[in-house]
Write a protein that holds these residues in place. Structure first.
Motif, PDB file in Angstrom:
ATOM      1  N   ALA A  28       1.062  -1.536   0.457  1.00  0.00           N
ATOM      2  CA  ALA A  28      -0.162   0.087  -0.616  1.00  0.00           C
ATOM      3  C   ALA A  28       0.994   0.844  -0.022  1.00  0.00           C
ATOM      4  O   ALA A  28       1.224   2.753  -0.360  1.00  0.00           O
ATOM      5  N   THR A  29       2.096   1.612   0.269  1.00  0.00           N
ATOM      6  CA  THR A  29       2.798   2.169   0.830  1.00  0.00           C
ATOM      7  C   THR A  29       3.189   2.756  -0.840  1.00  0.00           C
ATOM      8  O   THR A  29       4.063   4.018  -1.074  1.00  0.00           O
ATOM      9  N   GLN A  31       2.468   1.919  -3.168  1.00  0.00           N
ATOM     10  CA  GLN A  31       1.334   1.889  -4.520  1.00  0.00           C
ATOM     11  C   GLN A  31       1.074   3.977  -4.286  1.00  0.00           C
ATOM     12  O   GLN A  31       0.867   4.069  -4.910  1.00  0.00           O
ATOM     13  N   LEU A  32       0.560   4.351  -3.002  1.00  0.00           N
ATOM     14  CA  LEU A  32       0.716   5.364  -2.723  1.00  0.00           C
ATOM     15  C   LEU A  32       1.963   6.274  -3.161  1.00  0.00           C
ATOM     16  O   LEU A  32       1.849   7.576  -3.433  1.00  0.00           O
ATOM     17  N   ASP A  35       2.355   6.939  -6.609  1.00  0.00           N
ATOM     18  CA  ASP A  35       0.741   7.638  -6.599  1.00  0.00           C
ATOM     19  C   ASP A  35       1.396   9.197  -7.020  1.00  0.00           C
ATOM     20  O   ASP A  35       0.803  10.374  -7.217  1.00  0.00           O
ATOM     21  N   GLU A 224      -7.310   0.046   7.899  1.00  0.00           N
ATOM     22  CA  GLU A 224      -6.505  -0.581   6.292  1.00  0.00           C
ATOM     23  C   GLU A 224      -4.883  -0.253   6.101  1.00  0.00           C
ATOM     24  O   GLU A 224      -4.630   0.656   6.765  1.00  0.00           O
ATOM     25  N   GLU A 226      -3.928   0.591   3.856  1.00  0.00           N
ATOM     26  CA  GLU A 226      -3.579   2.052   3.269  1.00  0.00           C
ATOM     27  C   GLU A 226      -3.331   3.660   3.875  1.00  0.00           C
ATOM     28  O   GLU A 226      -2.958   4.365   4.059  1.00  0.00           O
ATOM     29  N   GLU A 227      -4.302   3.479   5.358  1.00  0.00           N
ATOM     30  CA  GLU A 227      -4.034   4.750   5.959  1.00  0.00           C
ATOM     31  C   GLU A 227      -3.135   4.495   7.166  1.00  0.00           C
ATOM     32  O   GLU A 227      -2.725   5.454   7.629  1.00  0.00           O
ATOM     33  N   ALA A 229      -0.051   3.591   5.614  1.00  0.00           N
ATOM     34  CA  ALA A 229       0.773   4.295   4.194  1.00  0.00           C
ATOM     35  C   ALA A 229       0.539   6.351   3.938  1.00  0.00           C
ATOM     36  O   ALA A 229       1.402   6.738   3.924  1.00  0.00           O
ATOM     37  N   HIS A 230      -0.742   6.622   4.610  1.00  0.00           N
ATOM     38  CA  HIS A 230      -1.106   7.752   4.440  1.00  0.00           C
ATOM     39  C   HIS A 230       0.071   8.828   5.884  1.00  0.00           C
ATOM     40  O   HIS A 230       0.519   9.067   5.450  1.00  0.00           O
TER      41      HIS A 230
END
Ligand code: NAD
Length: 259
Positions: A28-29, A31-32, A35, A224, A226-227, A229-230
């Motif tokens: 997820a990290t 990918q972020l 992006d 999750e 992604e949370e 990763a942010h």
């Protein structure tokens, strides 16, 4: 003092190396960060799993590259790093994410084997990566290290003492290196995820996750990847230039809940 008006919130073009990036929070990290315009170096144990993540990222028009890197193997670390640095002259960001979780009681016959394995991946693995990346990070304009610990680094659950002590060690390592590397402008911060839906927790029955979340997590759910990763991204922004030695819980409130 004049206002700092040029603090950037962009990591576009920064080169980030992520360990354990073929799954869960590492993926997820990756990918972020991709992006967000970073050049992402995906590393993990399995070549195919690494290539799959790289392909997925690149098919979205972003930039990633993949390398096999076992954080518990000194030779694997140094050979991957020399390959990476031959291709990309510099690194800006290191995310120490790779992890395993082995449950064992203190009186188990295999306890010392599990202890060594766990510390080798979770704690010494991070040290290996930091030492290998340091010469390159020293040359970066916005050098950042983020170490992934756990809420087990702040508290404890039964039958997890190798994991818990290694994750406590990650926090100590983070604080110590924040102090040591501060004069070089390298920030070193730490994330403590709570219960997160990844491969590491997928064997826990959904019902048990719900009961645990309801009882222990103020936000009443697992997080999750992604949370997390942010939160990691926030530490890596050029504008986070005065944040170092921080330990951030991303745990739905688990750590602060008393009863
Ligand atoms: P995951 O199992 O989905 O991903 C872990 C990745 O690390 C895997 O791809 C695995 O192949 C890789 N890995 C394992 N050993 C390695 C080694 N020797 N060298 C390189 N890579 C290796 O799990 P996750 O939940 O995404 O875990 C990521 C990090 O978050 C870990 O450090 C873990 O301890 C931590 N964490 C997880 C949770 C959770 O609830 N999932 C909670 C707190 C902390």
């Amino acid at each position: 003092m004049s206002r700092l008006t040029k603090l950037s919130r962009s990591i576009k073009g920064h080169i980030v190396l992520i360990t354990g990036a073929a799954s869960g929070m590492g993926k997820a990290t990756a990918q972020l960060f991709s992006d967000e315009g970073a050049i992402t170096i995906v590393t993990d144990l399995d070549k195919k799993a690494v290539n799959d993540v790289v392909q997925e990222i690149n098919s979205n028009g972003n930039k990633a590259d993949g390398f096999v890197l076992d954080v518990s193997d000194e030779r694997s670390v140094s050979s991957a790093l020399s390959e990476i640095l031959e291709k990309y002259t510099n690194l800006d960001i290191l995310i120490n994410n790779a992890g395993i979780a082995i449950s064992t009681s203190i009186d188990s016959d295999d306890y010392e084997i599990f202890w060594d394995k766990t510390h080798d991946v979770l704690l010494k693995g991070q040290v290996r990566l930091i030492r290998a990346c340091l010469p390159s990070l020293k040359k970066s304009t916005f050098p950042r290290i983020v170490n992934i610990s756990s809420t087990e680094g702040l508290g404890a659950s039964p039958k997890h003492s190798p994991y818990t002590s290694a994750k406590h060690g990650v926090i100590g390592l983070t604080r110590s290196l924040a102090v040591e590397l501060g004069s070089l402008g390298i920030t070193v911060n730490c994330i403590c995820p709570g219960p997160i839906n990844t491969a590491m927790t997928e064997k826990i029955p959904q019902k048990d996750k719900e009961i645990y979340s309801k009882r222990r997590v103020p936000l009443k759910r697992y997080g999750e990847p992604e949370e997390v990763a942010h939160a990691t991204l926030n530490f890596c922004l050029p504008s986070s230039s005065f944040i170092t030695g921080s330990v951030l819980q991303v745990d739905g409130g688990l750590t602060v809940k008393r009863a």
